[in-house]
Motif scaffolding. Structure first.
Motif, PDB file in Angstrom:
ATOM      1  N   HIS A 169      53.481  26.889  16.339  1.00  0.00           N
ATOM      2  CA  HIS A 169      53.411  28.443  16.984  1.00  0.00           C
ATOM      3  C   HIS A 169      54.221  29.586  17.111  1.00  0.00           C
ATOM      4  O   HIS A 169      54.267  30.366  17.540  1.00  0.00           O
ATOM      5  CB  HIS A 169      53.746  28.045  18.254  1.00  0.00           C
ATOM      6  CG  HIS A 169      53.240  26.305  19.244  1.00  0.00           C
ATOM      7  ND1 HIS A 169      53.474  25.211  18.538  1.00  0.00           N
ATOM      8  CD2 HIS A 169      51.698  26.437  19.204  1.00  0.00           C
ATOM      9  CE1 HIS A 169      51.907  24.690  19.051  1.00  0.00           C
ATOM     10  NE2 HIS A 169      51.354  25.298  19.807  1.00  0.00           N
ATOM     11  N   LEU A 170      55.254  29.573  15.683  1.00  0.00           N
ATOM     12  CA  LEU A 170      56.581  30.590  15.822  1.00  0.00           C
ATOM     13  C   LEU A 170      55.815  32.122  16.027  1.00  0.00           C
ATOM     14  O   LEU A 170      56.671  32.892  16.249  1.00  0.00           O
ATOM     15  CB  LEU A 170      56.787  30.120  14.407  1.00  0.00           C
ATOM     16  CG  LEU A 170      57.551  28.800  14.486  1.00  0.00           C
ATOM     17  CD1 LEU A 170      58.268  28.855  12.684  1.00  0.00           C
ATOM     18  CD2 LEU A 170      59.019  29.331  15.197  1.00  0.00           C
ATOM     19  N   ASP A 171      54.637  31.982  15.583  1.00  0.00           N
ATOM     20  CA  ASP A 171      54.269  33.928  15.330  1.00  0.00           C
ATOM     21  C   ASP A 171      53.187  34.200  17.149  1.00  0.00           C
ATOM     22  O   ASP A 171      53.012  34.940  16.336  1.00  0.00           O
ATOM     23  CB  ASP A 171      52.815  33.566  14.189  1.00  0.00           C
ATOM     24  CG  ASP A 171      53.742  33.328  12.660  1.00  0.00           C
ATOM     25  OD1 ASP A 171      55.055  34.116  13.077  1.00  0.00           O
ATOM     26  OD2 ASP A 171      53.476  33.401  12.008  1.00  0.00           O
ATOM     27  N   MET A 172      53.415  32.715  17.550  1.00  0.00           N
ATOM     28  CA  MET A 172      52.895  33.100  18.732  1.00  0.00           C
ATOM     29  C   MET A 172      53.387  34.246  20.135  1.00  0.00           C
ATOM     30  O   MET A 172      54.479  34.677  20.062  1.00  0.00           O
ATOM     31  CB  MET A 172      52.594  31.832  19.421  1.00  0.00           C
ATOM     32  CG  MET A 172      51.888  31.358  21.368  1.00  0.00           C
ATOM     33  SD  MET A 172      52.267  30.169  21.622  1.00  0.00           S
ATOM     34  CE  MET A 172      51.263  29.437  21.667  1.00  0.00           C
ATOM     35  N   SER A 173      53.164  35.305  20.444  1.00  0.00           N
ATOM     36  CA  SER A 173      53.015  35.682  21.452  1.00  0.00           C
ATOM     37  C   SER A 173      53.977  35.008  22.542  1.00  0.00           C
ATOM     38  O   SER A 173      53.019  34.600  23.358  1.00  0.00           O
ATOM     39  CB  SER A 173      52.468  36.858  21.924  1.00  0.00           C
ATOM     40  OG  SER A 173      52.276  38.060  23.071  1.00  0.00           O
ATOM     41  N   LEU A 174      54.712  35.388  22.514  1.00  0.00           N
ATOM     42  CA  LEU A 174      55.580  34.800  23.989  1.00  0.00           C
ATOM     43  C   LEU A 174      55.328  35.236  25.430  1.00  0.00           C
ATOM     44  O   LEU A 174      55.831  36.836  25.390  1.00  0.00           O
ATOM     45  CB  LEU A 174      57.040  35.268  23.906  1.00  0.00           C
ATOM     46  CG  LEU A 174      57.776  33.995  23.385  1.00  0.00           C
ATOM     47  CD1 LEU A 174      59.312  34.317  22.591  1.00  0.00           C
ATOM     48  CD2 LEU A 174      57.836  32.327  23.821  1.00  0.00           C
ATOM     49  N   ASP A 175      54.197  35.263  26.382  1.00  0.00           N
ATOM     50  CA  ASP A 175      53.850  36.262  27.299  1.00  0.00           C
ATOM     51  C   ASP A 175      53.299  35.065  28.694  1.00  0.00           C
ATOM     52  O   ASP A 175      52.376  33.899  27.305  1.00  0.00           O
ATOM     53  CB  ASP A 175      52.344  36.962  27.023  1.00  0.00           C
ATOM     54  CG  ASP A 175      51.391  36.798  26.094  1.00  0.00           C
ATOM     55  OD1 ASP A 175      50.862  36.261  26.784  1.00  0.00           O
ATOM     56  OD2 ASP A 175      51.137  36.994  24.665  1.00  0.00           O
ATOM     57  N   PHE A 176      52.727  35.103  29.205  1.00  0.00           N
ATOM     58  CA  PHE A 176      51.907  33.792  30.495  1.00  0.00           C
ATOM     59  C   PHE A 176      51.355  33.226  29.861  1.00  0.00           C
ATOM     60  O   PHE A 176      51.079  32.386  30.273  1.00  0.00           O
ATOM     61  CB  PHE A 176      52.206  34.591  31.612  1.00  0.00           C
ATOM     62  CG  PHE A 176      53.269  35.039  32.056  1.00  0.00           C
ATOM     63  CD1 PHE A 176      54.683  34.514  32.554  1.00  0.00           C
ATOM     64  CD2 PHE A 176      53.807  36.818  32.763  1.00  0.00           C
ATOM     65  CE1 PHE A 176      55.300  35.047  33.764  1.00  0.00           C
ATOM     66  CE2 PHE A 176      55.162  37.239  32.687  1.00  0.00           C
ATOM     67  CZ  PHE A 176      55.797  36.064  33.292  1.00  0.00           C
ATOM     68  N   ASP A 177      50.518  34.049  29.585  1.00  0.00           N
ATOM     69  CA  ASP A 177      48.716  34.140  28.780  1.00  0.00           C
ATOM     70  C   ASP A 177      48.553  33.089  27.594  1.00  0.00           C
ATOM     71  O   ASP A 177      47.849  31.744  27.554  1.00  0.00           O
ATOM     72  CB  ASP A 177      47.281  34.663  29.294  1.00  0.00           C
ATOM     73  CG  ASP A 177      47.541  35.480  30.869  1.00  0.00           C
ATOM     74  OD1 ASP A 177      47.592  35.395  31.668  1.00  0.00           O
ATOM     75  OD2 ASP A 177      47.682  37.150  30.603  1.00  0.00           O
ATOM     76  N   SER A 178      49.440  33.219  26.872  1.00  0.00           N
ATOM     77  CA  SER A 178      49.541  33.102  25.810  1.00  0.00           C
ATOM     78  C   SER A 178      49.971  30.810  26.101  1.00  0.00           C
ATOM     79  O   SER A 178      49.638  30.417  24.742  1.00  0.00           O
ATOM     80  CB  SER A 178      49.871  33.598  24.096  1.00  0.00           C
ATOM     81  OG  SER A 178      49.642  35.298  24.193  1.00  0.00           O
TER      82      SER A 178
END
Length: 583
Positions: free
Chosen positions: A394-403
């Protein structure tokens, strides 16, 4: 010349007040033309105490770890001699920690004196209030907040503008604005830092919310464990009233708005809206069934806007820069910035603020400086007890509500606890479940009983009493609690357990099948063994064992029956050859 001593809770705990006293002492003794003042926490908690020296031209020199015993040298060499003390200066990593951030809510924290309203006004404070009072009406304000896409920064990310519109549309003439400062997540301190470092920004947002919705009274619900935040809020409210920004006929506009502070008693469940309002009313803080929603019947049964500290701290920026200006930061469905408390096994711990959509890798490895002691990254717990566990994938995941919701986690209030290779994920799940069980208000059976049973099962697993079927039982219980609990605390209580089973099922299986903790963290699964190569067969261990778990013949290596051993460690203490070890 100005000396600014950072005095958030972290700075004070590190000795900032003693450093301030020493500066005042040496400046007076040397008759220097220098002013000593304070600020809140700038976010670099791992570098406290932090002291800024600002010369007549505005040039800033920042010192870190500046305890009182180092002050005399700074005064002698820098303030008198004109040459900064190089070895005390902020390291490159510290500068990088701040430069990689984008700050809205925390913009003034660590910069202005939170107990001086003039500092806030000089930084552009209360300009948004003036614009809202004299250039906009309630509909325009609500529309601007709605268009901005601002979502609540305290949990699930509900659209703030939609909430304000719903309250404004209520026909009831009496309405309330409530600020939730009851920050109870372990490792979270975003709201505390705003209240300590820039309280007027939050107050300004609350007043604008009052103008927008027609409310004339605001309440701040803040935990009593935040005495410094409470003190600075009290000072800020008094100063704002004296300056005409708060109270009767604000800035001669005809609009009235007052703010009161209510202290919470440390109940985590009071972070939930209906429990919080019940507590302000003088009742036990327990959630109620919805509908009606807080926007319809909240505090004292009246329509209520309930947002957290960080959400209100974004309002003035939106009013001054417009919705479009705000939407240029962050991503489409999650505009703006988010503050995170970065803690755990990471080099640079502290408070950060980044645009929504920033990758997790950037936060941990760029801003956070990577994992401590050269260890490997294992996971990060995001959102506290209500959140979930993210791993290397998950390290390249966008830190936002929906993701994060899609990944089975949530931003929550913004706690980020980084864990390295030596962390036992089963123990982490138990820690959060133990916290949730004790913080349950007990009103509904699924949360009251379900969290207790889950905690007991996890206790069995970490102490070697678990069985393979208990893993499935945990998931079944989690599903039941999530779908039937009354409030958000219960509905998210099982998230850390579910996410750790999903990502680290092999660790759970090692605990229940092999009776072994892969990280060696669980004391209940420690094995006491005899090294046959070192054992001389002296029998001292056998003599002291209270449960006769050690067998063998003299002058030959002895054995420990792991099923009988109670891990009292008497054998370890008695062995003269260091042949008995715990692993």
């Amino acid at each position: 010349m100005k000396i600014v001593v950072g005095q958030g809770s972290c700075g004070i705990a590190s000795g900032a007040k003693k450093a301030e006293a020493k500066f005042k002492k040496y400046i007076e003794e040397n008759n220097l033309n220098a002013e000593v003042t304070i600020s809140g926490c700038i976010g670099s908690c791992y570098l406290e105490p932090i002291v800024d020296v600002i010369d007549e031209n505005g040039a800033l020199i920042r010192y870190v770890h500046l305890t009182s015993d180092k002050v005399e040298r700074v005064v002698r060499e820098h303030l008198i001699g004109g040459k900064p003390v190089e070895e005390y200066l902020i390291p490159e990593s510290g500068r990088y920690f701040l430069e990689k951030q984008t700050r809205i809510a925390l913009k003034n924290c660590g910069i202005i004196n939170p107990e001086n309203i003039e500092d806030y006004v000089s930084a552009g404070g209360y300009q948004a209030l003036k614009k809202a009072l004299f250039e906009m009406d309630g509909d325009q304000i609500c529309r601007e907040i709605e268009k901005s896409g601002l979502r609540g920064r305290g949990g699930g990310g509900f659209p703030t503008g939609k909430k304000w519109v719903q309250v404004k549309s209520q026909k009831e003439p009496v309405k309330y604005i409530v600020c939730n400062g009851d920050e109870g997540d372990p490792g979270a301190f975003m709201d505390r830092s705003v209240m300590e470092g820039d309280p007027h920004k939050m107050l300004e947002g609350m007043i604008i919310a009052g103008i927008a919705t027609g409310a004339q009274v605001g309440y701040i619900y803040v935990r009593a464990e935040y005495p410094l935040a409470v003190h600075r809020l009290q000072v800020a409210i008094a100063q704002a009233e004296k300056a005409g920004y708060l109270g009767e006929d604000i800035l001669n506009s005809g609009f009235n708005f007052s703010i009161r502070i209510n202290l919470g008693a440390g109940a985590f469940v009071c972070g939930e809206g209906s429990a919080l309002t019940a507590s302000i009313e003088g009742n036990r803080g327990m959630p109620r069934v919805k509908p009606p929603r807080t926007v319809e019947q909240g505090l004292f049964g009246k329509p209520t806007v309930l947002n957290n500290v960080e959400t209100f701290a974004h309002v003035s920026y939106i009013i001054l820069n417009g919705a479009e200006g705000y939407r240029k930061i962050g991503i489409e469905k999650s505009p703006g910035t988010k503050a995170f408390a970065l803690t755990g096994n990471v080099n640079n711990t502290g408070l950060i603020e980044v645009p929504m959509g920033t990758p997790l890798r950037t936060v941990i490895f760029d801003i956070g400086g990577g994992v401590r002691n050269g260890k490997s990254f294992k996971a990060v717990q995001i959102g506290g007890p209500s959140g979930g566990c993210l791993t290397e994938k998950h390290l390249d995941m966008s830190l936002d509500f929906d993701s994060l919701t899609k990944a089975g986690a949530m931003i929550g209030s913004g706690g980020l606890v980084v864990m390295d290779e030596d962390t036992c994920m089963v123990s982490i799940a138990k820690f959060f479940m133990n916290f949730t069980e004790h913080e349950s208000c007990g009103k509904c059976v699924p949360c009251r009983e379900g969290t207790h049973v889950m905690n007991e099962i996890l206790d069995d697993i970490v102490n070697g009493r678990g069985s393979i079927d208990q893993i499935d039982l945990l998931l079944d219980l989690a599903d039941t609690i999530t779908n039937t609990a009354l409030c958000g605390l219960g509905k998210t209580a099982a998230s850390p357990v579910v996410s750790t089973i999903r990502e680290f099922k092999d660790e759970y299986e090692a605990h229940v099948i092999d009776k072994y903790c892969p990280t060696g963290s669980c004391q209940g699964l420690k094995r006491i063994v005899i090294d046959a190569d070192k054992c001389k067969g002296c029998s001292k261990c056998q003599t002291v064992c209270p449960v006769n778990a050690i067998t063998g013949e003299r002058k030959k290596p002895y054995l420990i029956n792991l099923a009988t051993c109670i891990k009292c460690k008497r054998c370890i203490d008695s062995c003269p050859f260091k042949a008995i070890v715990e692993n």
